[in-house]
Design an enzyme around this catalytic site. Structure first.
Site, PDB file in Angstrom:
ATOM      1  N   ASP A  43       0.833  -1.203   0.000  1.00 11.65           N
ATOM      2  CA  ASP A  43       0.000   0.000   0.000  1.00 11.65           C
ATOM      3  C   ASP A  43       0.864   1.247   0.000  1.00 11.65           C
ATOM      4  O   ASP A  43       2.023   1.200   0.404  1.00 11.65           O
ATOM      5  CB  ASP A  43      -0.818   0.057   1.303  1.00 11.65           C
ATOM      6  CG  ASP A  43      -1.950  -0.934   1.316  1.00 11.65           C
ATOM      7  OD1 ASP A  43      -2.224  -1.521   0.269  1.00 11.65           O
ATOM      8  OD2 ASP A  43      -2.548  -1.099   2.386  1.00 11.65           O
ATOM      9  N   LYS A  65      -3.700   3.073  -2.788  1.00 10.76           N
ATOM     10  CA  LYS A  65      -4.541   3.166  -1.595  1.00 10.76           C
ATOM     11  C   LYS A  65      -4.150   4.277  -0.643  1.00 10.76           C
ATOM     12  O   LYS A  65      -3.632   4.053   0.421  1.00 10.76           O
ATOM     13  CB  LYS A  65      -4.539   1.828  -0.825  1.00 10.76           C
ATOM     14  CG  LYS A  65      -5.225   0.726  -1.539  1.00 10.76           C
ATOM     15  CD  LYS A  65      -6.531   0.424  -0.883  1.00 10.76           C
ATOM     16  CE  LYS A  65      -7.361  -0.346  -1.869  1.00 10.76           C
ATOM     17  NZ  LYS A  65      -8.571  -0.846  -1.332  1.00 10.76           N
ATOM     18  N   MET A 179      -9.300   6.851   9.753  1.00 14.45           N
ATOM     19  CA  MET A 179      -9.783   7.538   8.544  1.00 14.45           C
ATOM     20  C   MET A 179     -10.816   8.598   8.914  1.00 14.45           C
ATOM     21  O   MET A 179     -11.776   8.823   8.185  1.00 14.45           O
ATOM     22  CB  MET A 179     -10.388   6.532   7.548  1.00 14.45           C
ATOM     23  CG  MET A 179      -9.353   5.575   6.989  1.00 14.45           C
ATOM     24  SD  MET A 179     -10.065   4.298   5.938  1.00 14.45           S
ATOM     25  CE  MET A 179     -10.373   3.006   7.142  1.00 14.45           C
TER      26      MET A 179
HETATM   27  N1  SAH Z   1      -4.581  -1.457   8.941  1.00 14.19           N
HETATM   28  C1  SAH Z   1      -4.240  -0.117   9.425  1.00 14.19           C
HETATM   29  C2  SAH Z   1      -5.363   0.866   9.200  1.00 14.19           C
HETATM   30  C3  SAH Z   1      -5.654   1.143   7.740  1.00 14.19           C
HETATM   31  S1  SAH Z   1      -6.887   2.350   7.515  1.00 14.19           S
HETATM   32  C4  SAH Z   1      -3.838  -0.219  10.900  1.00 14.19           C
HETATM   33  O1  SAH Z   1      -4.035  -1.255  11.526  1.00 14.19           O
HETATM   34  O2  SAH Z   1      -3.311   0.773  11.432  1.00 14.19           O
HETATM   35  C5  SAH Z   1      -5.911   3.816   7.291  1.00 14.19           C
HETATM   36  C6  SAH Z   1      -6.044   4.691   8.504  1.00 14.19           C
HETATM   37  O3  SAH Z   1      -5.216   4.197   9.553  1.00 14.19           O
HETATM   38  C7  SAH Z   1      -5.557   6.119   8.308  1.00 14.19           C
HETATM   39  O4  SAH Z   1      -6.561   6.923   7.710  1.00 14.19           O
HETATM   40  C8  SAH Z   1      -5.317   6.535   9.745  1.00 14.19           C
HETATM   41  O5  SAH Z   1      -6.535   6.795  10.416  1.00 14.19           O
HETATM   42  C9  SAH Z   1      -4.733   5.252  10.330  1.00 14.19           C
HETATM   43  N2  SAH Z   1      -3.259   5.224  10.285  1.00 14.19           N
HETATM   44  C10 SAH Z   1      -2.482   4.379   9.599  1.00 14.19           C
HETATM   45  N3  SAH Z   1      -1.181   4.616   9.840  1.00 14.19           N
HETATM   46  C11 SAH Z   1      -1.139   5.635  10.728  1.00 14.19           C
HETATM   47  C12 SAH Z   1      -0.086   6.337  11.378  1.00 14.19           C
HETATM   48  N4  SAH Z   1       1.203   6.047  11.198  1.00 14.19           N
HETATM   49  N5  SAH Z   1      -0.422   7.335  12.237  1.00 14.19           N
HETATM   50  C13 SAH Z   1      -1.712   7.658  12.460  1.00 14.19           C
HETATM   51  N6  SAH Z   1      -2.742   7.022  11.866  1.00 14.19           N
HETATM   52  C14 SAH Z   1      -2.462   6.034  11.007  1.00 14.19           C
END
Ligand code: SAH
Length: 263
Positions: A43, A65, A179
């Site tokens: 991704d 994505k 998100m």
């Molecule tokens: N599978 C991922 C989530 C994917 S959805 C997980 O477990 O973290 C994508 C969302 O995850 C983003 O919009 C944000 O809300 C969050 N996200 C992912 N990486 C992040 C990071 N390093 N810091 C803050 N939020 C994050």
């Protein structure tokens, strides 16, 4: 070699959690899988530090994505993974955070299984856990925050998120909103209307675990303002609930400034 014992057969797929960005938060298993794969589909959210751990000999394919930006649709991604495995390749599907949390894992698992391909999950550190670490706080709190809820408030441009706020407005819960940046005003209004106090502590963490992270402490009624003015364009998670009252961010200075600005 790195992959001994992890790949039960060539022509199989691992959905691998890349964690929140800091390559040191990758599991050892994920690292072994990256080193022994034939191809890695990743991704846009997967950090450069993690991508740098993929050997040059391993093919690396970005499947996009990032919300609002052009990316491959889910079906094409499913098909690419299946096609690679069908020609006996060791396939890693690398996803930000944990693959089982808002990661579209279900579609990819189903596509592999329908094609008779062995598929497994290697978990990763999810954004909410990384954010809690950056804030120096526990997401649960004995007697005060007995429930931890992962919720997504993803909205297609301009739409209102279809979320049951009444079910989420629990004073004894911590909410981790993924998100949710674009929907921050709906999150705030929805939870307040459903009975959460206006001064419920809120933390926003952008780019959790990375050197460029931003942490902001505010309160529920000021969340829309904070989401608009305090963040840049990185991925951000919103944490809501009494447990956040004890937050003591790694980036103390920045956070203190915002607290004062919010008063
Ligand atoms: N599978 C991922 C989530 C994917 S959805 C997980 O477990 O973290 C994508 C969302 O995850 C983003 O919009 C944000 O809300 C969050 N996200 C992912 N990486 C992040 C990071 N390093 N810091 C803050 N939020 C994050």
């Amino acid at each position: 070699m790195a992959g001994d014992g992890i790949w039960n057969q060539d022509g199989s797929v691992w959905l691998v959690g890349a964690g929140p960005g800091d390559p040191d938060l990758l599991t050892r298993k994920a690292e072994r899988l990256l080193q022994s794969a034939d191809v890695v589909f990743h991704d846009a959210l997967v950090g450069i530090g993690v991508l740098n751990l993929i050997p040059a000999s391993v093919e690396r394919i970005s499947v996009g994505k990032r919300s609002g930006r052009h990316s491959k649709d889910q079906r094409s991604i499913d098909q690419m993974i299946v096609d690679a495995a069908l020609v006996s390749r060791r396939v890693v599907r690398l996803k930000g955070g944990d693959p089982s949390i808002f990661g579209r894992a279900t579609e990819e698992l189903a596509a592999c299984r329908a094609a008779g391909i062995a598929v497994r999950i290697c978990p990763g550190v999810t954004a909410a856990s990384a954010a809690a670490a950056d804030l120096g706080v526990s997401l649960t709190l004995r007697g005060l925050a007995r429930r931890l809820t992962f919720v997504t408030a993803h909205v297609v441009r301009g739409a209102v998120p279809d979320v049951d706020w009444a079910a989420l407005a629990d004073r004894q819960a911590t909410l981790a909103v993924y998100m949710g940046k674009a929907a921050a005003a709906h999150v705030s209004a929805g939870l307040i209307a459903a009975g959460l106090p206006r001064d419920t502590p809120v933390a926003l963490v952008e780019n959790a675990s990375l050197p460029e992270r931003l942490t902001f402490l505010t309160r529920l009624d000021l969340l829309p303002l904070a989401a608009k003015s305090a963040l840049r364009d990185g991925p951000a998670v919103i944490l809501i609930g009494e447990a956040l009252r004890g937050a003591c961010p790694v980036d103390q200075f920045q956070s203190r400034e915002v607290l004062h600005a919010g008063k």
